[in-house]
Design an enzyme around this catalytic site. Structure first.
Site, PDB file in Angstrom:
ATOM      1  N   LYS A  26       0.835  -1.219   0.000  1.00 46.19           N
ATOM      2  CA  LYS A  26       0.000   0.000   0.000  1.00 46.19           C
ATOM      3  C   LYS A  26       0.868   1.266   0.000  1.00 46.19           C
ATOM      4  O   LYS A  26       0.661   2.166  -0.802  1.00 46.19           O
ATOM      5  CB  LYS A  26      -0.924   0.013   1.227  1.00 46.19           C
ATOM      6  CG  LYS A  26      -1.877  -1.152   1.307  1.00 46.19           C
ATOM      7  CD  LYS A  26      -2.813  -1.042   2.493  1.00 46.19           C
ATOM      8  CE  LYS A  26      -2.129  -1.148   3.829  1.00 46.19           C
ATOM      9  NZ  LYS A  26      -1.603  -2.483   4.175  1.00 46.19           N
ATOM     10  N   ARG A 101     -10.255   0.453   7.681  1.00 46.81           N
ATOM     11  CA  ARG A 101      -9.872  -0.918   8.005  1.00 46.81           C
ATOM     12  C   ARG A 101     -11.013  -1.684   8.665  1.00 46.81           C
ATOM     13  O   ARG A 101     -10.857  -2.860   8.983  1.00 46.81           O
ATOM     14  CB  ARG A 101      -8.699  -0.896   8.985  1.00 46.81           C
ATOM     15  CG  ARG A 101      -7.332  -0.966   8.314  1.00 46.81           C
ATOM     16  CD  ARG A 101      -6.286  -0.787   9.406  1.00 46.81           C
ATOM     17  NE  ARG A 101      -5.060  -1.482   9.112  1.00 46.81           N
ATOM     18  CZ  ARG A 101      -3.995  -0.923   8.556  1.00 46.81           C
ATOM     19  NH1 ARG A 101      -4.024   0.321   8.188  1.00 46.81           N
ATOM     20  NH2 ARG A 101      -2.901  -1.639   8.363  1.00 46.81           N
ATOM     21  N   ARG A 140      11.508  -6.209   5.767  1.00 47.96           N
ATOM     22  CA  ARG A 140      11.460  -4.800   6.151  1.00 47.96           C
ATOM     23  C   ARG A 140      11.869  -4.618   7.620  1.00 47.96           C
ATOM     24  O   ARG A 140      12.571  -3.682   7.961  1.00 47.96           O
ATOM     25  CB  ARG A 140      10.068  -4.207   5.924  1.00 47.96           C
ATOM     26  CG  ARG A 140      10.049  -2.719   6.276  1.00 47.96           C
ATOM     27  CD  ARG A 140       8.770  -2.029   5.933  1.00 47.96           C
ATOM     28  NE  ARG A 140       7.661  -2.559   6.707  1.00 47.96           N
ATOM     29  CZ  ARG A 140       6.395  -2.239   6.495  1.00 47.96           C
ATOM     30  NH1 ARG A 140       6.080  -1.415   5.515  1.00 47.96           N
ATOM     31  NH2 ARG A 140       5.441  -2.749   7.226  1.00 47.96           N
ATOM     32  N   ARG A 146      11.176  -1.606  12.299  1.00 50.18           N
ATOM     33  CA  ARG A 146       9.819  -1.233  12.719  1.00 50.18           C
ATOM     34  C   ARG A 146       9.322  -2.239  13.759  1.00 50.18           C
ATOM     35  O   ARG A 146       9.409  -3.451  13.533  1.00 50.18           O
ATOM     36  CB  ARG A 146       8.892  -1.213  11.482  1.00 50.18           C
ATOM     37  CG  ARG A 146       7.843  -0.146  11.580  1.00 50.18           C
ATOM     38  CD  ARG A 146       7.087  -0.015  10.300  1.00 50.18           C
ATOM     39  NE  ARG A 146       5.773  -0.639  10.386  1.00 50.18           N
ATOM     40  CZ  ARG A 146       4.835  -0.491   9.485  1.00 50.18           C
ATOM     41  NH1 ARG A 146       5.062   0.257   8.421  1.00 50.18           N
ATOM     42  NH2 ARG A 146       3.678  -1.080   9.619  1.00 50.18           N
ATOM     43  N   ARG A 157      -1.295  -9.353  13.001  1.00 47.97           N
ATOM     44  CA  ARG A 157      -1.796  -8.365  12.014  1.00 47.97           C
ATOM     45  C   ARG A 157      -2.538  -9.071  10.876  1.00 47.97           C
ATOM     46  O   ARG A 157      -3.550  -8.562  10.376  1.00 47.97           O
ATOM     47  CB  ARG A 157      -0.625  -7.544  11.453  1.00 47.97           C
ATOM     48  CG  ARG A 157      -0.127  -6.498  12.426  1.00 47.97           C
ATOM     49  CD  ARG A 157       1.306  -6.121  12.168  1.00 47.97           C
ATOM     50  NE  ARG A 157       1.501  -5.339  10.959  1.00 47.97           N
ATOM     51  CZ  ARG A 157       2.694  -5.178  10.374  1.00 47.97           C
ATOM     52  NH1 ARG A 157       3.770  -5.754  10.867  1.00 47.97           N
ATOM     53  NH2 ARG A 157       2.796  -4.444   9.303  1.00 47.97           N
TER      54      ARG A 157
HETATM   55  P1  B4P Z   1       2.823  -2.108   2.805  1.00 52.98           P
HETATM   56  O1  B4P Z   1       1.544  -2.773   2.509  1.00 52.98           O
HETATM   57  O2  B4P Z   1       3.086  -0.791   2.156  1.00 52.98           O
HETATM   58  O3  B4P Z   1       2.998  -2.007   4.333  1.00 52.98           O
HETATM   59  P2  B4P Z   1       2.247  -1.120   5.334  1.00 52.98           P
HETATM   60  O4  B4P Z   1       1.532   0.009   4.661  1.00 52.98           O
HETATM   61  O5  B4P Z   1       3.262  -0.752   6.342  1.00 52.98           O
HETATM   62  O6  B4P Z   1       1.177  -2.118   5.919  1.00 52.98           O
HETATM   63  P3  B4P Z   1       0.490  -2.225   7.286  1.00 52.98           P
HETATM   64  O7  B4P Z   1      -0.916  -2.400   6.888  1.00 52.98           O
HETATM   65  O8  B4P Z   1       1.053  -3.281   8.126  1.00 52.98           O
HETATM   66  O9  B4P Z   1       0.902  -0.920   8.126  1.00 52.98           O
HETATM   67  P4  B4P Z   1       0.208   0.457   8.442  1.00 52.98           P
HETATM   68  O10 B4P Z   1       1.316   1.422   8.545  1.00 52.98           O
HETATM   69  O11 B4P Z   1      -0.916   0.797   7.520  1.00 52.98           O
HETATM   70  O12 B4P Z   1       4.059  -3.123   2.515  1.00 52.98           O
HETATM   71  C1  B4P Z   1       5.255  -2.647   2.145  1.00 52.98           C
HETATM   72  C2  B4P Z   1       6.417  -3.654   2.251  1.00 52.98           C
HETATM   73  O13 B4P Z   1       6.418  -4.564   1.151  1.00 52.98           O
HETATM   74  C3  B4P Z   1       7.669  -2.826   2.130  1.00 52.98           C
HETATM   75  O14 B4P Z   1       8.705  -3.400   2.865  1.00 52.98           O
HETATM   76  C4  B4P Z   1       7.985  -2.866   0.615  1.00 52.98           C
HETATM   77  O15 B4P Z   1       9.348  -2.661   0.332  1.00 52.98           O
HETATM   78  C5  B4P Z   1       7.532  -4.284   0.257  1.00 52.98           C
HETATM   79  N1  B4P Z   1       7.027  -4.343  -1.120  1.00 52.98           N
HETATM   80  C6  B4P Z   1       6.112  -3.525  -1.677  1.00 52.98           C
HETATM   81  N2  B4P Z   1       5.876  -3.872  -2.971  1.00 52.98           N
HETATM   82  C7  B4P Z   1       6.646  -4.961  -3.212  1.00 52.98           C
HETATM   83  C8  B4P Z   1       6.830  -5.796  -4.358  1.00 52.98           C
HETATM   84  N3  B4P Z   1       6.166  -5.599  -5.499  1.00 52.98           N
HETATM   85  N4  B4P Z   1       7.674  -6.835  -4.264  1.00 52.98           N
HETATM   86  C9  B4P Z   1       8.374  -7.063  -3.098  1.00 52.98           C
HETATM   87  N5  B4P Z   1       8.248  -6.300  -1.980  1.00 52.98           N
HETATM   88  C10 B4P Z   1       7.384  -5.262  -2.035  1.00 52.98           C
HETATM   89  O16 B4P Z   1      -0.417   0.169   9.879  1.00 52.98           O
HETATM   90  C11 B4P Z   1       0.379  -0.143  11.012  1.00 52.98           C
HETATM   91  C12 B4P Z   1      -0.487  -0.316  12.236  1.00 52.98           C
HETATM   92  O17 B4P Z   1      -1.129   0.945  12.579  1.00 52.98           O
HETATM   93  C13 B4P Z   1      -1.663  -1.298  12.102  1.00 52.98           C
HETATM   94  O18 B4P Z   1      -1.261  -2.635  12.352  1.00 52.98           O
HETATM   95  C14 B4P Z   1      -2.631  -0.759  13.177  1.00 52.98           C
HETATM   96  O19 B4P Z   1      -2.267  -1.161  14.462  1.00 52.98           O
HETATM   97  C15 B4P Z   1      -2.450   0.749  13.080  1.00 52.98           C
HETATM   98  N6  B4P Z   1      -3.415   1.355  12.129  1.00 52.98           N
HETATM   99  C16 B4P Z   1      -3.107   1.940  10.932  1.00 52.98           C
HETATM  100  N7  B4P Z   1      -4.232   2.353  10.317  1.00 52.98           N
HETATM  101  C17 B4P Z   1      -5.263   2.027  11.136  1.00 52.98           C
HETATM  102  C18 B4P Z   1      -6.677   2.152  11.032  1.00 52.98           C
HETATM  103  N8  B4P Z   1      -7.243   2.709   9.959  1.00 52.98           N
HETATM  104  N9  B4P Z   1      -7.444   1.684  12.046  1.00 52.98           N
HETATM  105  C19 B4P Z   1      -6.883   1.116  13.140  1.00 52.98           C
HETATM  106  N10 B4P Z   1      -5.553   0.950  13.296  1.00 52.98           N
HETATM  107  C20 B4P Z   1      -4.751   1.399  12.305  1.00 52.98           C
END
Ligand code: B4P
Length: 202
Positions: A26, A101, A140, A146, A157
């Site tokens: 994302k 979410r 990552r 992280r 998660r």
């Molecule tokens: P991403 O999918 O970008 O990871 P993310 O955004 O960090 O996902 P996540 O959902 O866990 O975290 P968020 O910050 O939203 O994945 C990227 C990874 O994959 C990178 O390392 C990248 O290099 C690699 N990658 C990407 N494309 C690739 C490809 N084509 N090939 C190989 N590798 C690739 O949320 C974190 C926490 O915050 C949640 O767990 C929750 O506790 C809280 N939170 C956030 N939003 C919330 C909400 N709306 N409601 C409640 N809690 C919330």
């Protein structure tokens, strides 16, 4: 400007929800979307991590949930999103990354956009199988340190995603706004698939 024109312009805003399991890409694809379509970006994960870094009350509250791989409560995240959205008034549209979410969050987003004469334009759902997600997040975690990118938290998660977030797909499918995109391949390949879906609705 006539009021009817203003309403028309607001309806033309490009509001993209980027949706998918943790590690589905994302954040990565949001960066490309910003560049191609000149949009503002709201990542609730990034906002929460910034609050944690600054040691705010919200950050302290969020820390406990994030470390366990749980969602931060809806009312907290919805209030936070509303505040951030108000700072993006002049953008041509917004990428909502990691929000909504839950069903209550999606209802709140609809309501917030409606109040502003707007709506969700498209929901991009990145489809990636679990072994690949785990591999990406572990990698990552080794590079970024992280706190939630460790095996135990990743498992929780992924469970949270399955139980609380993935039902949103069915919800958005009913609205006809869901674009399911294969999220495996190079970043550029995936982005071209996304751009094709976005260009169709522009
Ligand atoms: P991403 O999918 O970008 O990871 P993310 O955004 O960090 O996902 P996540 O959902 O866990 O975290 P968020 O910050 O939203 O994945 C990227 C990874 O994959 C990178 O390392 C990248 O290099 C690699 N990658 C990407 N494309 C690739 C490809 N084509 N090939 C190989 N590798 C690739 O949320 C974190 C926490 O915050 C949640 O767990 C929750 O506790 C809280 N939170 C956030 N939003 C919330 C909400 N709306 N409601 C409640 N809690 C919330």
């Amino acid at each position: 400007m006539k009021l009817s024109n203003l309403f028309c312009n607001l309806k033309d805003m490009l509001n993209i929800v980027i949706f998918g399991a943790p590690g589905s890409g994302k954040g990565t694809q949001s960066e490309n979307l910003i560049k191609r379509y000149n949009l503002a970006h709201i990542s609730t994960g990034d906002v929460l991590r910034a609050e944690m870094k600054n040691g705010t009350e919200l950050g302290k509250l969020a820390e406990g949930y994030i470390a366990k791989g749980q969602l931060v409560p809806d009312d907290v995240v919805i209030g936070m999103l509303a505040n951030v959205l108000d700072t993006k008034k002049d953008a041509a549209g917004v990428i909502f990354d990691g929000f909504p979410r839950t069903i209550p969050q999606s209802d709140a987003l609809d309501e917030m956009l409606k109040e502003r004469g707007q709506e969700v334009s498209i929901v991009v759902s990145l489809e990636v199988e679990e072994p690949e997600l785990i591999e990406r997040l572990i990698k990552r975690g080794q590079q970024s340190g992280r706190s939630d990118d460790n095996m135990e938290t990743i498992k929780s998660r992924l469970d949270v995603y399955k139980n609380q977030t993935s039902p949103l797909k069915e919800h958005y499918e009913k609205t006809g706004k869901l674009a399911s995109i294969k999220g495996v391949g190079t970043v550029d390949e995936i982005f071209e698939r996304i751009a094709e879906a976005v260009d169709k609705i522009k």
